[in-house]
Write a protein that holds these residues in place. Structure first.
Motif, short mmCIF file in Angstrom:
data_model
loop_
_atom_site.label_atom_id
_atom_site.label_comp_id
_atom_site.label_asym_id
_atom_site.label_seq_id
_atom_site.Cartn_x
_atom_site.Cartn_y
_atom_site.Cartn_z
N THR A 19 62.08 28.98 -32.02
CA THR A 19 63.22 28.93 -32.94
C THR A 19 64.24 30.01 -32.62
OG1 THR A 19 61.85 27.99 -34.70
CG2 THR A 19 63.92 29.05 -35.35
N ASP A 20 63.75 31.23 -32.40
CA ASP A 20 64.64 32.36 -32.14
C ASP A 20 65.42 32.17 -30.84
OD1 ASP A 20 63.68 33.49 -34.45
OD2 ASP A 20 62.33 34.90 -33.45
N ALA A 21 64.83 31.46 -29.87
CA ALA A 21 65.47 31.26 -28.58
C ALA A 21 66.20 29.92 -28.49
CB ALA A 21 64.42 31.36 -27.46
N ASP A 22 66.32 29.23 -29.62
CA ASP A 22 66.99 27.92 -29.67
C ASP A 22 66.35 26.91 -28.72
OD1 ASP A 22 68.90 28.67 -31.61
OD2 ASP A 22 70.15 29.61 -30.09
N ILE A 23 65.04 26.94 -28.65
CA ILE A 23 64.29 25.99 -27.83
C ILE A 23 63.72 24.91 -28.75
CG2 ILE A 23 62.29 25.66 -26.31
CD1 ILE A 23 62.63 28.62 -25.49
N PRO A 24 63.93 23.64 -28.45
CA PRO A 24 63.35 22.58 -29.28
C PRO A 24 61.83 22.71 -29.35
CG PRO A 24 64.94 21.67 -27.74
CD PRO A 24 64.71 23.09 -27.33
N GLY A 56 48.80 29.25 -30.82
CA GLY A 56 48.67 30.46 -31.64
C GLY A 56 49.89 31.34 -31.62
N GLY A 57 49.68 32.60 -31.24
CA GLY A 57 50.71 33.62 -31.37
C GLY A 57 51.90 33.49 -30.44
N GLY A 58 51.73 32.78 -29.33
CA GLY A 58 52.85 32.53 -28.45
C GLY A 58 53.26 33.71 -27.58
N THR A 59 52.34 34.63 -27.29
CA THR A 59 52.71 35.79 -26.49
C THR A 59 53.09 35.40 -25.06
OG1 THR A 59 50.32 36.15 -26.12
CG2 THR A 59 51.40 37.51 -27.80
N THR A 60 52.43 34.38 -24.51
CA THR A 60 52.81 33.91 -23.18
C THR A 60 54.20 33.28 -23.21
OG1 THR A 60 50.52 33.56 -22.49
CG2 THR A 60 52.21 32.30 -21.33
N LEU A 61 54.49 32.50 -24.23
CA LEU A 61 55.81 31.91 -24.40
C LEU A 61 56.87 33.01 -24.50
CD1 LEU A 61 57.79 29.58 -25.03
CD2 LEU A 61 57.08 29.78 -27.43
N ARG A 62 56.61 34.02 -25.29
CA ARG A 62 57.55 35.13 -25.44
C ARG A 62 57.82 35.80 -24.09
NH1 ARG A 62 55.19 40.03 -28.61
NH2 ARG A 62 54.11 40.22 -26.61
N ASN A 63 56.78 36.01 -23.31
CA ASN A 63 56.93 36.63 -21.99
C ASN A 63 57.83 35.79 -21.09
OD1 ASN A 63 56.25 38.42 -19.72
ND2 ASN A 63 54.98 36.74 -19.01
N LEU A 64 57.62 34.47 -21.10
CA LEU A 64 58.44 33.60 -20.26
C LEU A 64 59.89 33.61 -20.71
CD1 LEU A 64 56.05 30.54 -19.75
CD2 LEU A 64 56.40 32.51 -18.25
N ILE A 65 60.12 33.59 -22.01
CA ILE A 65 61.48 33.63 -22.53
C ILE A 65 62.18 34.91 -22.08
CG2 ILE A 65 62.84 33.86 -24.66
CD1 ILE A 65 60.78 31.98 -26.00
N GLU A 66 61.44 36.03 -22.11
CA GLU A 66 62.01 37.31 -21.69
C GLU A 66 62.33 37.32 -20.20
OE1 GLU A 66 59.06 40.08 -22.97
OE2 GLU A 66 59.75 40.10 -25.06
N LYS A 67 61.46 36.72 -19.38
CA LYS A 67 61.70 36.67 -17.94
C LYS A 67 62.92 35.80 -17.62
CE LYS A 67 58.03 39.08 -16.63
NZ LYS A 67 58.16 40.43 -15.99
N ILE A 68 63.07 34.70 -18.35
CA ILE A 68 64.23 33.83 -18.14
C ILE A 68 65.50 34.58 -18.52
CG2 ILE A 68 65.40 31.74 -18.93
CD1 ILE A 68 62.55 30.55 -19.42
N ALA A 69 65.47 35.29 -19.64
CA ALA A 69 66.64 36.04 -20.09
C ALA A 69 67.03 37.13 -19.10
CB ALA A 69 66.37 36.65 -21.46
N ALA A 70 66.05 37.65 -18.36
CA ALA A 70 66.30 38.69 -17.36
C ALA A 70 66.65 38.11 -16.00
CB ALA A 70 65.08 39.60 -17.25
N ASP A 71 66.87 36.80 -15.94
CA ASP A 71 67.23 36.10 -14.68
C ASP A 71 66.16 36.26 -13.61
OD1 ASP A 71 69.68 35.12 -15.67
OD2 ASP A 71 70.66 37.03 -15.21
N GLN A 72 64.90 36.29 -14.04
CA GLN A 72 63.79 36.42 -13.09
C GLN A 72 63.03 35.12 -12.89
OE1 GLN A 72 61.33 39.67 -14.48
NE2 GLN A 72 63.01 41.13 -14.44
#
Length: 213
Positions: A58-63, A20-36
């Motif tokens: 797509t926005d994070a260049d993830i296959p 669905g909406g991918g809110t969990t995916l978005r959270n993980l992408i943000e944590k990775i970007a913050a080096d956490q």
């Protein structure tokens, strides 16, 4: 997974499954970007092309790839396609993030698939318990605490061994939406915390007994 140790330079390779909406995916992408988080998302697998969460990949260049459950004639064939995609991405661990379809776990991925559920398992879980239905059931029962559970995935809904849980109080004026929002806040902290423990080799699995140091 027992004893596997990774680092920021050698991250744990993860495939994320969404529906669905991918809110969990978005959270993980943000944590990775913050080096956490010492993880690298190598693939996002969606059970439908309509999943809005694909845009985060797509926005994070993830296959990403779509394994459309409606085109398969059995759970077995659908599961095979999902895990073939994860193998191709060389995923060490599979993370379910709002993935609503039933899959059968192949032997090579035993204890390597995790999920987060928005209740304190074994309460308000199993087939049919997802989204607002979970929170409404908790309110209807009149529980005083709810929360979320990270668990390993086996071949039954919300049945695998519990890795970690976080509780929150149920407030007198909560409705399903308010409770869901507050549970999701703790999900956004607990899931990355557990993933970091896996990456750092701090999770020991012994049957249904899981120790996270």
């Amino acid at each position: 997974m027992n004893g596997s140790t990774h680092s920021a330079e050698n991250p744990l390779r993860v495939a994320v499954l969404i529906s669905g909406g991918g809110t969990t995916l978005r959270n993980l992408i943000e944590k990775i970007a913050a080096d956490q988080l010492w993880i690298k998302i190598t693939m996002v697998v969606s059970s439908t092309a309509k999943a809005k969460g694909l845009q985060y990949a797509t926005d994070a260049d993830i296959p990403s790839t779509v394994v459309d459950w409606s085109t398969y004639d059995s759970t077995e064939s659908f599961s095979t396609a999902v895990f073939d995609a994860c193998r191709a991405a060389q995923a060490d661990l599979i993370v379910m993030g709002g993935f609503l379809k039933h899959v059968l776990i192949p032997d090579d991925f035993e204890n390597r698939v995790i999920n987060i559920h928005p209740s304190l398992v074994p309460s308000f879980c199993g087939a049919g318990f997802y989204g607002a239905k979970v929170h409404q059931a908790a309110l209807d029962y009149g529980v005083k605490v709810s929360g979320c559970t990270v668990h390993l995935v086996d071949n039954h809904y919300d049945h695998g061994p519990v890795v970690a849980q976080q509780s929150i109080p149920v407030l007198p004026d909560d409705d399903a939406a308010a409770l869901a929002a507050r549970v999701f806040e703790v999900e956004c902290e607990l899931y990355p915390h557990v993933l970091q423990a896996f990456a750092a080799g701090r999770v020991t699995i012994d049957g249904r007994k899981i120790t996270m140091r």
